[in-house]
Design a protein around this motif. Structure first.
Motif, PDB file in Angstrom:
ATOM      1  N   ALA A  93       0.830  -1.203   0.000  1.00  0.00           N
ATOM      2  CA  ALA A  93       0.000   0.000   0.000  1.00  0.00           C
ATOM      3  C   ALA A  93       0.869   1.259   0.000  1.00  0.00           C
ATOM      4  CB  ALA A  93      -0.935  -0.007   1.197  1.00  0.00           C
ATOM      5  N   PHE A  94       2.020   1.183   0.673  1.00  0.00           N
ATOM      6  CA  PHE A  94       2.931   2.331   0.700  1.00  0.00           C
ATOM      7  C   PHE A  94       3.418   2.676  -0.703  1.00  0.00           C
ATOM      8  CE2 PHE A  94       7.348   3.824   0.841  1.00  0.00           C
ATOM      9  CZ  PHE A  94       7.140   5.057   1.447  1.00  0.00           C
ATOM     10  N   LEU A  95       3.704   1.657  -1.499  1.00  0.00           N
ATOM     11  CA  LEU A  95       4.171   1.916  -2.865  1.00  0.00           C
ATOM     12  C   LEU A  95       3.081   2.551  -3.710  1.00  0.00           C
ATOM     13  CD1 LEU A  95       6.270  -1.281  -3.640  1.00  0.00           C
ATOM     14  CD2 LEU A  95       7.078   1.015  -3.087  1.00  0.00           C
ATOM     15  N   ARG A  96       1.838   2.197  -3.466  1.00  0.00           N
ATOM     16  CA  ARG A  96       0.732   2.828  -4.201  1.00  0.00           C
ATOM     17  C   ARG A  96       0.609   4.305  -3.825  1.00  0.00           C
ATOM     18  NH1 ARG A  96      -2.434  -1.233  -6.708  1.00  0.00           N
ATOM     19  NH2 ARG A  96      -1.891  -3.268  -5.860  1.00  0.00           N
ATOM     20  N   TRP A  97       0.729   4.618  -2.537  1.00  0.00           N
ATOM     21  CA  TRP A  97       0.702   6.019  -2.112  1.00  0.00           C
ATOM     22  C   TRP A  97       1.873   6.786  -2.715  1.00  0.00           C
ATOM     23  CZ3 TRP A  97      -2.873   8.983   0.004  1.00  0.00           C
ATOM     24  CH2 TRP A  97      -3.932   8.372   0.658  1.00  0.00           C
ATOM     25  N   LEU A  98       3.051   6.175  -2.682  1.00  0.00           N
ATOM     26  CA  LEU A  98       4.237   6.811  -3.243  1.00  0.00           C
ATOM     27  C   LEU A  98       4.069   7.050  -4.738  1.00  0.00           C
ATOM     28  CD1 LEU A  98       7.094   7.783  -2.562  1.00  0.00           C
ATOM     29  CD2 LEU A  98       7.901   5.495  -3.122  1.00  0.00           C
ATOM     30  N   GLY A  99       3.526   6.088  -5.435  1.00  0.00           N
ATOM     31  CA  GLY A  99       3.259   6.252  -6.862  1.00  0.00           C
ATOM     32  C   GLY A  99       2.260   7.368  -7.133  1.00  0.00           C
ATOM     33  N   GLY A 100       1.266   7.471  -6.291  1.00  0.00           N
ATOM     34  CA  GLY A 100       0.288   8.555  -6.434  1.00  0.00           C
ATOM     35  C   GLY A 100       0.925   9.928  -6.248  1.00  0.00           C
ATOM     36  N   PHE A 101       1.813  10.047  -5.274  1.00  0.00           N
ATOM     37  CA  PHE A 101       2.514  11.310  -5.067  1.00  0.00           C
ATOM     38  C   PHE A 101       3.444  11.638  -6.226  1.00  0.00           C
ATOM     39  CE2 PHE A 101       1.622  10.752  -0.403  1.00  0.00           C
ATOM     40  CZ  PHE A 101       0.836  11.894  -0.298  1.00  0.00           C
ATOM     41  N   VAL A 102       4.092  10.612  -6.775  1.00  0.00           N
ATOM     42  CA  VAL A 102       4.972  10.829  -7.928  1.00  0.00           C
ATOM     43  C   VAL A 102       4.166  11.370  -9.100  1.00  0.00           C
ATOM     44  CG1 VAL A 102       6.340   9.629  -9.681  1.00  0.00           C
ATOM     45  CG2 VAL A 102       6.759   9.191  -7.269  1.00  0.00           C
ATOM     46  N   ILE A 103       3.004  10.774  -9.368  1.00  0.00           N
ATOM     47  CA  ILE A 103       2.159  11.245 -10.463  1.00  0.00           C
ATOM     48  C   ILE A 103       1.686  12.667 -10.203  1.00  0.00           C
ATOM     49  CG2 ILE A 103      -0.051  10.876 -11.624  1.00  0.00           C
ATOM     50  CD1 ILE A 103       0.406   7.871 -11.214  1.00  0.00           C
ATOM     51  N   LEU A 104       1.303  12.964  -8.968  1.00  0.00           N
ATOM     52  CA  LEU A 104       0.831  14.308  -8.627  1.00  0.00           C
ATOM     53  C   LEU A 104       1.916  15.352  -8.860  1.00  0.00           C
ATOM     54  CD1 LEU A 104      -1.352  16.149  -7.292  1.00  0.00           C
ATOM     55  CD2 LEU A 104      -0.186  15.676  -5.136  1.00  0.00           C
ATOM     56  N   PHE A 105       3.124  15.107  -8.343  1.00  0.00           N
ATOM     57  CA  PHE A 105       4.204  16.081  -8.502  1.00  0.00           C
ATOM     58  C   PHE A 105       4.669  16.182  -9.953  1.00  0.00           C
ATOM     59  CE2 PHE A 105       4.797  15.414  -3.861  1.00  0.00           C
ATOM     60  CZ  PHE A 105       4.532  16.738  -3.504  1.00  0.00           C
ATOM     61  N   TRP A 106       4.572  15.058 -10.697  1.00  0.00           N
ATOM     62  CA  TRP A 106       4.918  15.103 -12.118  1.00  0.00           C
ATOM     63  C   TRP A 106       3.946  16.003 -12.871  1.00  0.00           C
ATOM     64  CZ3 TRP A 106       2.163  12.359 -16.151  1.00  0.00           C
ATOM     65  CH2 TRP A 106       2.748  12.527 -17.401  1.00  0.00           C
ATOM     66  N   LEU A 107       2.653  15.881 -12.578  1.00  0.00           N
ATOM     67  CA  LEU A 107       1.663  16.731 -13.241  1.00  0.00           C
ATOM     68  C   LEU A 107       1.863  18.193 -12.873  1.00  0.00           C
ATOM     69  CD1 LEU A 107      -1.541  14.538 -12.962  1.00  0.00           C
ATOM     70  CD2 LEU A 107      -0.241  15.095 -15.022  1.00  0.00           C
ATOM     71  N   ILE A 108       2.175  18.470 -11.607  1.00  0.00           N
ATOM     72  CA  ILE A 108       2.458  19.848 -11.190  1.00  0.00           C
ATOM     73  C   ILE A 108       3.676  20.382 -11.940  1.00  0.00           C
ATOM     74  CG2 ILE A 108       3.228  21.271  -9.248  1.00  0.00           C
ATOM     75  CD1 ILE A 108       1.445  19.514  -7.454  1.00  0.00           C
TER      76      ILE A 108
END
Length: 51
Positions: free
Chosen positions: A2-17
């Motif tokens: 689950a931690f990797l899914r959260w981390l992946g979500g943050f990576v996508i968010l910061f990439w879009l920003i």
């Protein structure tokens, strides 16, 4: 996992920003795109039913 899914979500968010505000170079955007694709494939196909 689950931690990797959260981390992946943050990576996508910061990439879009970063794409929206033109922050970062093209190489880091390419690497983050690859990471985002791996994350999405994992979310779609990584879940096992009934486990």
């Amino acid at each position: 996992m689950a931690f990797l899914r959260w981390l992946g979500g943050f990576v996508i968010l910061f990439w879009l920003i970063g794409l929206i505000f033109r922050i970062g170079g093209s190489l880091i955007n390419l690497l983050l795109l690859v990471a985002a694709l791996i994350f999405i494939v994992d979310v779609l196909f990584g879940r096992k039913k009934g486990v």
